[in-house]
Design a protein around this motif. Structure first.
Motif, short mmCIF file in Angstrom:
data_model
loop_
_atom_site.label_atom_id
_atom_site.label_comp_id
_atom_site.label_asym_id
_atom_site.label_seq_id
_atom_site.Cartn_x
_atom_site.Cartn_y
_atom_site.Cartn_z
N CYS A 1 -19.99 20.68 16.70
CA CYS A 1 -20.96 20.36 15.30
C CYS A 1 -20.68 18.50 15.54
O CYS A 1 -19.63 17.70 15.48
N LYS A 2 -22.44 17.83 14.66
CA LYS A 2 -22.56 17.20 14.33
C LYS A 2 -21.36 16.74 13.17
O LYS A 2 -20.96 15.67 13.36
N ARG A 3 -21.34 17.28 11.94
CA ARG A 3 -20.70 17.53 11.06
C ARG A 3 -20.22 18.27 10.74
O ARG A 3 -20.67 19.46 11.03
N VAL A 4 -19.07 19.09 10.67
CA VAL A 4 -17.83 19.51 9.94
C VAL A 4 -17.74 19.28 7.93
O VAL A 4 -17.45 18.91 7.47
N ALA A 5 -17.38 20.80 8.01
CA ALA A 5 -17.21 20.42 6.17
C ALA A 5 -16.30 21.71 6.06
O ALA A 5 -16.06 22.83 6.51
N PHE A 6 -15.23 21.70 5.15
CA PHE A 6 -13.47 22.06 5.32
C PHE A 6 -14.15 22.80 3.98
O PHE A 6 -14.30 22.79 2.31
N LEU A 7 -13.57 24.82 3.57
CA LEU A 7 -14.04 25.52 2.33
C LEU A 7 -13.03 25.77 1.67
O LEU A 7 -11.79 26.76 2.92
N HIS A 8 -12.58 25.24 0.48
CA HIS A 8 -11.22 26.30 0.34
C HIS A 8 -10.92 25.94 -1.31
O HIS A 8 -11.25 24.97 -1.29
N LYS A 9 -10.13 27.33 -1.44
CA LYS A 9 -10.34 27.02 -3.72
C LYS A 9 -11.54 27.43 -4.23
O LYS A 9 -11.79 26.15 -5.15
N GLY A 10 -12.69 27.28 -2.98
CA GLY A 10 -14.20 27.62 -3.74
C GLY A 10 -14.19 26.31 -4.12
O GLY A 10 -15.79 26.31 -4.38
N LYS A 11 -13.90 25.08 -3.07
CA LYS A 11 -15.07 23.96 -3.03
C LYS A 11 -14.39 23.30 -1.47
O LYS A 11 -13.79 24.19 -0.71
N ILE A 12 -15.97 22.85 -1.68
CA ILE A 12 -15.90 21.81 0.39
C ILE A 12 -14.66 20.72 -0.11
O ILE A 12 -14.85 19.62 -1.31
N GLN A 13 -13.43 20.85 0.76
CA GLN A 13 -12.52 19.75 0.68
C GLN A 13 -12.78 17.90 0.85
O GLN A 13 -12.45 17.22 1.02
N LEU A 14 -13.18 18.55 2.11
CA LEU A 14 -13.33 17.30 3.24
C LEU A 14 -15.01 18.31 3.61
O LEU A 14 -15.03 19.17 3.75
N LEU A 15 -15.37 16.59 4.43
CA LEU A 15 -17.01 16.42 4.35
C LEU A 15 -17.17 15.40 5.38
O LEU A 15 -17.80 14.74 5.29
N ASP A 16 -17.41 15.79 6.88
CA ASP A 16 -17.49 14.39 7.71
C ASP A 16 -17.72 14.55 9.22
O ASP A 16 -17.99 15.90 9.64
N GLU A 17 -18.10 13.34 9.91
CA GLU A 17 -18.13 13.91 11.37
C GLU A 17 -16.57 13.96 12.18
O GLU A 17 -15.66 13.22 11.47
N PRO A 18 -16.28 14.98 13.31
CA PRO A 18 -15.23 15.12 13.16
C PRO A 18 -13.89 14.27 13.76
O PRO A 18 -13.68 13.93 13.53
N LYS A 19 -15.27 13.10 14.60
CA LYS A 19 -14.33 12.26 15.22
C LYS A 19 -14.42 11.05 14.36
O LYS A 19 -12.51 10.53 13.89
N VAL A 20 -15.13 11.40 12.80
CA VAL A 20 -14.89 10.30 11.74
C VAL A 20 -13.48 11.08 10.84
O VAL A 20 -12.32 9.84 10.60
N LEU A 21 -13.05 11.95 10.37
CA LEU A 21 -12.07 12.75 9.97
C LEU A 21 -10.75 12.60 10.61
O LEU A 21 -10.08 12.24 9.95
N ARG A 22 -10.53 12.76 12.70
CA ARG A 22 -9.61 12.48 12.96
C ARG A 22 -8.99 10.69 12.77
O ARG A 22 -8.06 10.36 12.40
N ARG A 23 -9.98 9.94 12.56
CA ARG A 23 -9.80 8.44 12.81
C ARG A 23 -9.03 8.22 11.44
O ARG A 23 -7.86 8.06 11.01
N GLN A 24 -9.52 8.82 10.47
CA GLN A 24 -9.23 8.38 9.12
C GLN A 24 -7.95 9.69 8.88
O GLN A 24 -7.34 9.13 7.57
N PHE A 25 -7.38 10.30 9.29
CA PHE A 25 -6.05 10.66 9.11
C PHE A 25 -5.38 10.57 10.59
O PHE A 25 -3.82 11.02 10.18
N SER A 26 -5.47 9.82 10.94
CA SER A 26 -5.08 9.27 11.64
C SER A 26 -3.76 8.74 11.79
O SER A 26 -4.54 7.67 11.44
N ASP A 27 -2.05 8.84 11.92
CA ASP A 27 -1.56 7.32 11.95
C ASP A 27 -1.63 6.55 12.80
O ASP A 27 -0.35 5.87 13.18
N SER A 28 -2.27 6.54 14.15
CA SER A 28 -2.32 5.24 14.78
C SER A 28 -1.25 5.36 15.40
O SER A 28 -0.51 5.02 16.44
#
Ligand code: ATP
Ligand code: MG
Lengths: 282, 236
Positions: free
Chosen positions: A199-226
């Motif tokens: 996937c170029k981009r992924v969306a996370f669906l939960h509780k009836g809403k989109i919780q996150l939507l971006d490119e996998p590598k952007v999300l991984r960087r964003q959630f990384s504590d390095s």
């Protein structure tokens, strides 16, 4: 970039239970879009609404810039391919006869059957009767059927859930080829590595809403504590902070030749999902 | 609204191949043939007896075949795939109706050969049977839309077989119980009356009344089918 799917404030209520509450997203022409979420989060429901199999309770959904309710003309049907969990095949007919029917319905020459069976690794089984096939083979025939007419837009609901790794990879290669030839793919899956590799981009669906939507590598960087994990020869595993603070310590172990391995702790898509939704992706 | 003969024929070919391998459904064709075989061994059959076999064929071959091939598409989740393809509902039902019509025609022709039925005016009889079969195709379609499985279809066919297949057996009672006189207007009874009149020398003009009633049944059947279909179009 042109959008092929546009969804705005989509809601679907079954009885008094909301399956989708407020879902909005766009899918760009030419991309492979991953639609992820735990079981029962409404992925299949969304695909059914987008393909006109189900009516939404409220909100707007357009495909090819047309409201999904007006897509039932044969000319639009030819541009879309769909696989959902209830895509049936004719049990008494052979793989070939099942595909032959769809060649005729989509106005595709029957020589295309060999090509799609190659894509799903079933060239040896053309004459086999569908009732005699294994679960994974059935799934591959269904996929082959959706590939027949090379649709502009392909909806795949868990396309590899019944497949072994070798066949999954074969299908992934096929999907990449289709995508390169211009097919936009809307994919749901529980397999995070599948989402990440396709996937170029992924969306996370939960509780009836989109919780996150971006490119996998952007999300991984964003959630990384390095941070990094260092494995030492004496068996210890150290979790060290990233940046200059950890660097000195790592240098110390490296220079005294104590290091077995060093890994950066980038989260997987699965980790991110757990963090965002507070539950395991099943 | 587009209507593609190519897609109708695709559905037709698929259903023919499928029925060929579907013993449960296709063996119903044998039932009227068995009746016809035994009646055929008797001498001097009346037109009423010939039409017991023909009406039975219309009820259990025409109506049941149409009903079960529609119900099975729902039961096995194959109808979804067809609906998502360029095929439209009229094309899907058209292909299936063609299958049912052709198998009906073959069965009736075989039955009449077995019973030795040679109508005085084959033209009128053929027209009447063709129009009747349209009614039974509509009836089968209606039942197919209602039933979700082939087993349900097999249950639904029982009253149809009773009323339309063996209906002529109740005609004598109609004289005793006036309430049963509505039976006279059933399409199967009209078909027998028409055939008897033709045998007695009636021409086309004399049986227009019977034909008109059968046509009315066709129209009722089609309207009912469309209504049920519209109601169920966006279910689930
Ligand atoms: N026809 C229906 N009638 C009532 N409720 C339904 C119907 N279809 C789906 N639901 C409900 O809507 C919710 C979402 O279902 P959906 O099938 O879209 O989930 P999903 O994300 O595809 O799950 P999975 O990953 O298990 O396939 C569930 O709670 C389900 O029970
Ligand atoms: Mg699902």
């Amino acid at each position: 970039m042109e959008n092929i799917i546009e969804v705005k404030s989509l809601a679907k209520i079954f009885g008094n239970k909301a399956a989708l509450e407020d879902v909005s997203f766009q899918v760009e022409k030419g991309e492979t879009f991953g639609f992820l979420g735990p079981s029962g989060s409404g992925k299949t429901t969304t695909i059914k609404i987008l393909t006109g199999q189900l009516l939404q309770t409220s909100g707007d959904a357009t495909v090819f810039n047309l409201p999904v309710t007006s897509l039932n003309k044969p000319s639009y049907r030819k541009r879309i391919g769909v696989i959902t969990d209830n895509s049936g095949l004719y049990q008494r007919l052979s793989i070939y006869d099942n595909l032959k029917l769809y060649c005729d319905l989509y106005d595709v020459p029957t020589k295309r059957i060999d090509e799609v069976l190659e894509m799903v690794n079933l060239t040896e089984d053309t004459k086999k009767v569908v009732s005699k096939l294994s679960k994974g083979m059935l799934q591959r025939v269904t996929l082959a059927r959706a590939f027949l007419h090379e649709p502009e837009l392909l909806f795949l609901d868990e396309p590899t859930s019944a497949l072994d790794p070798v066949n999954s990879k074969h299908i992934h290669d096929g999907l990449r080829k289709l995508n390169e030839k211009g097919t936009t793919i809307f994919l749901t899956t529980h397999d995070m590595s599948e989402a990440e590799s396709l996937c170029k981009r992924v969306a996370f669906l939960h509780k009836g809403k989109i919780q996150l939507l971006d490119e996998p590598k952007v999300l991984r960087r964003q959630f990384s504590d390095s941070s990094v994990t260092v494995e030492l020869k004496d068996g210890r595993e150290l979790n060290l902070p990233g940046g200059s603070k950890g660097a000195n310590e790592i240098y110390k172990y490296l220079s005294t030749d104590q290091v077995v391995s060093i890994h950066s702790n980038e989260p997987t898509l699965g980790d991110i999902f757990v963090e965002v939704t507070g539950r395991e992706l099943v | 609204m587009t209507f593609s003969m190519k897609r109708v024929m695709a559905i037709f070919q698929k259903d023919m191949k499928d029925l060929y391998k579907n013993m449960y459904v296709s063996s119903t064709i044998l039932m009227p043939l068995i009746f016809a075989f035994f009646y055929g061994r008797m001498d001097d059959l009346t037109v009423e007896v010939h039409f017991v076999v023909i009406n039975l064929t219309l009820a259990i071959v025409t109506a049941f075949l149409q009903c079960s091939i529609i119900a099975e598409e729902k039961e096995k989740n194959t109808l979804r795939g067809l609906m998502l393809s360029p095929a439209t509902i009229p094309e899907i039902l058209g292909g299936k109706s063609l299958v049912t019509f052709i198998l009906t025609a073959i069965t009736i022709i075989l039955c009449t050969m077995l019973t030795g039925y040679e109508p005085t005016n084959i033209g009128i009889i053929a027209i009447a049977i063709v129009i009747s079969s349209l009614f039974y195709i509509a009836l089968g379609t209606l039942m197919g839309l209602i039933s979700r499985t082939v087993i349900e279809a097999s249950v639904l066919i029982l009253p149809v077989m009773f009323i339309f297949g063996f209906g002529s057996m109740f005609v004598p009672f109609a004289e005793q119980y006036p309430i049963l006189s509505v039976i006279d207007y059933l399409p199967n009874i009209q078909l027998v009356e028409l055939a008897a009149a033709v045998e007695a020398g009636s021409g086309f003009g004399d049986v227009l009344g019977n034909l008109g009633i059968i046509v009315a049944w066709v129209i009722i059947g089609m309207i009912a089918t469309v209504i049920v279909f519209k109601k169920r179009e966006l279910d689930e």
